[in-house]
Design an enzyme around this catalytic site. Structure first.
Site, PDB file in Angstrom:
ATOM      1  N   LYS A  84       0.852  -1.191   0.000  1.00 53.76           N
ATOM      2  CA  LYS A  84       0.000   0.000   0.000  1.00 53.76           C
ATOM      3  C   LYS A  84       0.886   1.238   0.000  1.00 53.76           C
ATOM      4  CE  LYS A  84      -4.476  -0.782   2.117  1.00 53.76           C
ATOM      5  NZ  LYS A  84      -5.250  -0.552   3.357  1.00 53.76           N
TER       6      LYS A  84
HETATM    7  O1  G3P Z   1      -9.693  -0.017   4.147  1.00 54.06           O
HETATM    8  C1  G3P Z   1      -9.279   1.160   4.754  1.00 54.06           C
HETATM    9  C2  G3P Z   1      -9.811   1.186   6.134  1.00 54.06           C
HETATM   10  O2  G3P Z   1      -9.065   0.362   6.960  1.00 54.06           O
HETATM   11  C3  G3P Z   1     -10.016   2.520   6.719  1.00 54.06           C
HETATM   12  O3  G3P Z   1     -11.208   2.416   7.354  1.00 54.06           O
HETATM   13  O4  G3P Z   1     -12.968   2.966   8.912  1.00 54.06           O
HETATM   14  O5  G3P Z   1     -10.618   3.716   9.365  1.00 54.06           O
HETATM   15  O6  G3P Z   1     -11.951   4.766   7.554  1.00 54.06           O
HETATM   16  P1  G3P Z   1     -11.695   3.542   8.358  1.00 54.06           P
END
Ligand code: G3P
Length: 220
Positions: A84
């Site tokens: 990533k």
């Molecule tokens: O896939 C990306 C994710 O891990 C971020 O999620 O919920 O932290 O915005 P969030």
């Protein structure tokens, strides 16, 4: 639409793989840190050995050279590892170098079609628009995913869209409807995708009907 798990929890990944629906895993520093004081390299390698598909892990460097060095090192961990790289100018350069070396890149923290266009042009294997985080600031995250999917599909690009930052089953439903190639979902959301009260009450009703008839016929 393929389902990836957005977690580094071994038990959750094991369950998802056992159900036969998990085609990959995505992690990031936040997700890995949730697993506590562990050897992260060992953990990621274990995940790679369990999952029948790509496993994304993220670089921490912010400069291009640092990203490339970290990525080259991580790429040796397993065959199915994907790196990533954040959607920045430095990240774009790193993506281009790594793709040239056949190291798969997941262009992450993507919030606009423009970032996705450039990430794909630099050779990223995956683009990860963050749906929930766009919704959080009053934008329409799924609209951005739809734009990117349409753009990549119409330009016959090999880059695949991972709808990320998925927060609830409705996000999965929308991602499937707009033709996202992949949705990466937290474990709880994966479980919730299968839940419906009518399924539960239907099972209950079939069982009650069966028991009633069997009891009436003296077969119980
Ligand atoms: O896939 C990306 C994710 O891990 C971020 O999620 O919920 O932290 O915005 P969030």
């Amino acid at each position: 639409m393929k389902i990836f798990l957005d977690t580094a929890n071994i038990e959750h990944i094991r369950h998802g793989v056992r159900m036969g629906v998990v085609a990959g895993v995505t992690t990031n520093p936040t997700i890995l840190s949730r697993e506590g004081k562990v050897d992260y390299q060992k953990l990621v390698k274990e995940i790679c050995s369990m999952v029948p598909g790509p496993v994304s892990t993220e670089v921490l460097s912010q400069d291009g050279e640092g990203m490339v060095a970290e990525a080259r090192d991580m790429a040796k961990w397993a065959e199915n590892i994907v790196i990533k790289i954040p959607a920045t100018l430095e990240g774009l350069e790193a993506t281009s170098v790594l793709s040239g070396e056949n190291i798969k890149v997941n262009f992450t923290l993507c919030f606009t079609l423009n970032q996705a266009v450039l990430g794909a042009a630099a050779g990223a294997a995956f683009i990860s628009p963050f749906v929930g985080r766009l919704d959080d600031i009053g934008e329409d995250g799924m609209e951005v995913v739809a734009d990117i999917v349409e753009y990549l599909d119409s330009s016959e690009s090999r880059t695949q869209v991972i709808a990320a930052s998925i927060r609830h089953p409705q996000h999965c439903l929308m991602a499937a409807r707009i033709g996202a190639h992949i949705a990466t979902v937290p474990y709880e959301v994966l479980l919730a995708m299968m839940k419906h009260p009518l399924t539960d009450s239907g099972i209950e009703r079939f069982r009650d009907d069966w028991r009633r008839v069997m009891a009436r016929e003296g077969l119980l």
